[in-house]
Design an enzyme around this catalytic site. Structure first.
Site, PDB file in Angstrom:
ATOM      1  N   ARG A  15      33.577  40.981  33.483  1.00  0.00           N
ATOM      2  CA  ARG A  15      34.118  42.215  34.061  1.00  0.00           C
ATOM      3  C   ARG A  15      35.623  42.049  34.350  1.00  0.00           C
ATOM      4  O   ARG A  15      36.462  42.654  33.688  1.00  0.00           O
ATOM      5  CB  ARG A  15      33.348  42.576  35.345  1.00  0.00           C
ATOM      6  N   CYS A 245      47.436  37.094  34.638  1.00  0.00           N
ATOM      7  CA  CYS A 245      47.983  38.005  35.629  1.00  0.00           C
ATOM      8  C   CYS A 245      49.216  38.673  35.051  1.00  0.00           C
ATOM      9  O   CYS A 245      50.173  37.998  34.683  1.00  0.00           O
ATOM     10  CB  CYS A 245      48.344  37.240  36.895  1.00  0.00           C
TER      11      CYS A 245
HETATM   12 ZN    ZN Z   1      39.754  40.410  40.675  1.00  0.00          ZN
END
Ligand code: ZN
Length: 318
Positions: A15, A245
């Protein structure tokens, strides 16, 4: 939690990892990934999110992934649902656990979910209602997760009084559990200890058992130790720290499952997971997502000579 483990490691890569990268992992590869992790001993996997395919095409096949994951014995199948409509689909698909994120930063909530705090609490109330109407043995576990709990890229630090109030409101709305989520990777060990105490004071100790950490600034595992010291028993992580990120090139996304499991086992805490087998699962990601960087130290360095895991891992037949 199963009686034979001390700590539940919840794999969220299918996810959180997949939603953060551009390429779409084919359904068969997702199935192979989930099956292989379960075979390595992972007991809970967040397999997707019930959001419109137009928003996250990477997760458009979540219902099919849930249906497959449910066939694996003893695997807790978790999903994310941003609203009641998503939760309805999650229930239909047969998810065992549903997490509704509530960003404690209202600006982040509006930017991400297009909803105010009041509106998200409203969704939580509707989801809890839906769950209560199901027969008792069909009711999924319902978690409300406080995202951006350690700060937000728009608002910065969020007042603790506001976080406590939102935790209380989620619990009152009918969440079984309140999660704490370091969406932005701002947390540090002291902040983790303070946040766990704060949320527990608001909703009760037994409603706070887990935390969702990122490793954006390299403090992920230090933050886990802080969580352990506060008595948390569930930690989210993603295989290979998949996802990265966008704000910090070279930084992993979630904390790395392989390194987390190694640390816990080295500390004598049973996870039920075989580290070597877990590291092998990376090959599935490497072959299907060749351009995505994978993170982690243990997969490259291997376990130390003479390393004895906390528990002999029994074979999972799946
Ligand atoms: Zn997260």
């Amino acid at each position: 939690m199963a009686a034979d483990i001390d700590i539940l490691v919840s794999e969220v890569g299918p996810r959180d990892g997949l939603q953060s990268i551009k390429p779409i992992l084919p359904l068969d590869a997702k199935k192979a990934w989930i099956l292989a992790e379960a075979a390595a001993g992972v007991r809970e996997i967040e397999v997707g999110s019930f959001v419109p395919a137009s928003v996250l095409p990477q997760l458009a096949d979540t219902a099919e992934v849930v249906a497959f994951a449910r066939t694996i014995p003893d695997l807790e199948v978790a999903v994310l649902a941003p609203n009641a409509r998503g939760a309805e689909n999650a229930i239909k698909a047969g998810a065992h656990k549903i997490t509704l994120p509530l960003s404690v930063s209202e600006s982040h909530s509006l930017a991400n979910l297009k909803r105010t705090h009041d509106q998200v609490i409203d969704e939580a109330t509707r989801i809890a209602q839906m769950i209560r109407e199901l027969p008792e043995d069909k009711r999924p576990h319902f978690e409300g997760s406080l995202s951006t709990a350690f700060g937000c890229t728009i608002e910065g630090q969020i007042p603790h009084t506001q976080i406590a109030r939102l935790a209380e409101r989620l619990k009152k709305a009918g969440c079984d559990e309140i999660g704490i989520s370091d969406t932005t990777g701002y947390a540090d060990p002291l902040a983790v200890r303070q946040m766990v105490k704060l949320v527990r004071a608001a909703v009760g100790d037994e409603a706070v058992t887990g935390i969702h950490l990122h490793n954006t600034r390299g403090l992920g595992l230090a933050n886990v130790v802080a969580g352990l010291e506060e008595g948390l028993t569930t930690f989210d992580a993603s295989l290979g720290g998949l996802g990265g990120c966008p704000f910090a090139p070279g930084a992993s996304g979630n904390i790395v499952t392989e390194d987390l499991v190694f640390m816990l086992e080295a500390m004598g805490l049973k996870t039920g997971i075989d580290v070597d087998k877990l590291c092998q699962v990376r090959n599935i990601l490497k072959s299907h997502l060749p351009d995505e960087p994978l993170y982690g130290f243990v997969p490259d360095a291997g376990v130390p000579k003479g390393f004895i895991p906390a528990t002999p891992v029994s074979e999972v037949s799946a």
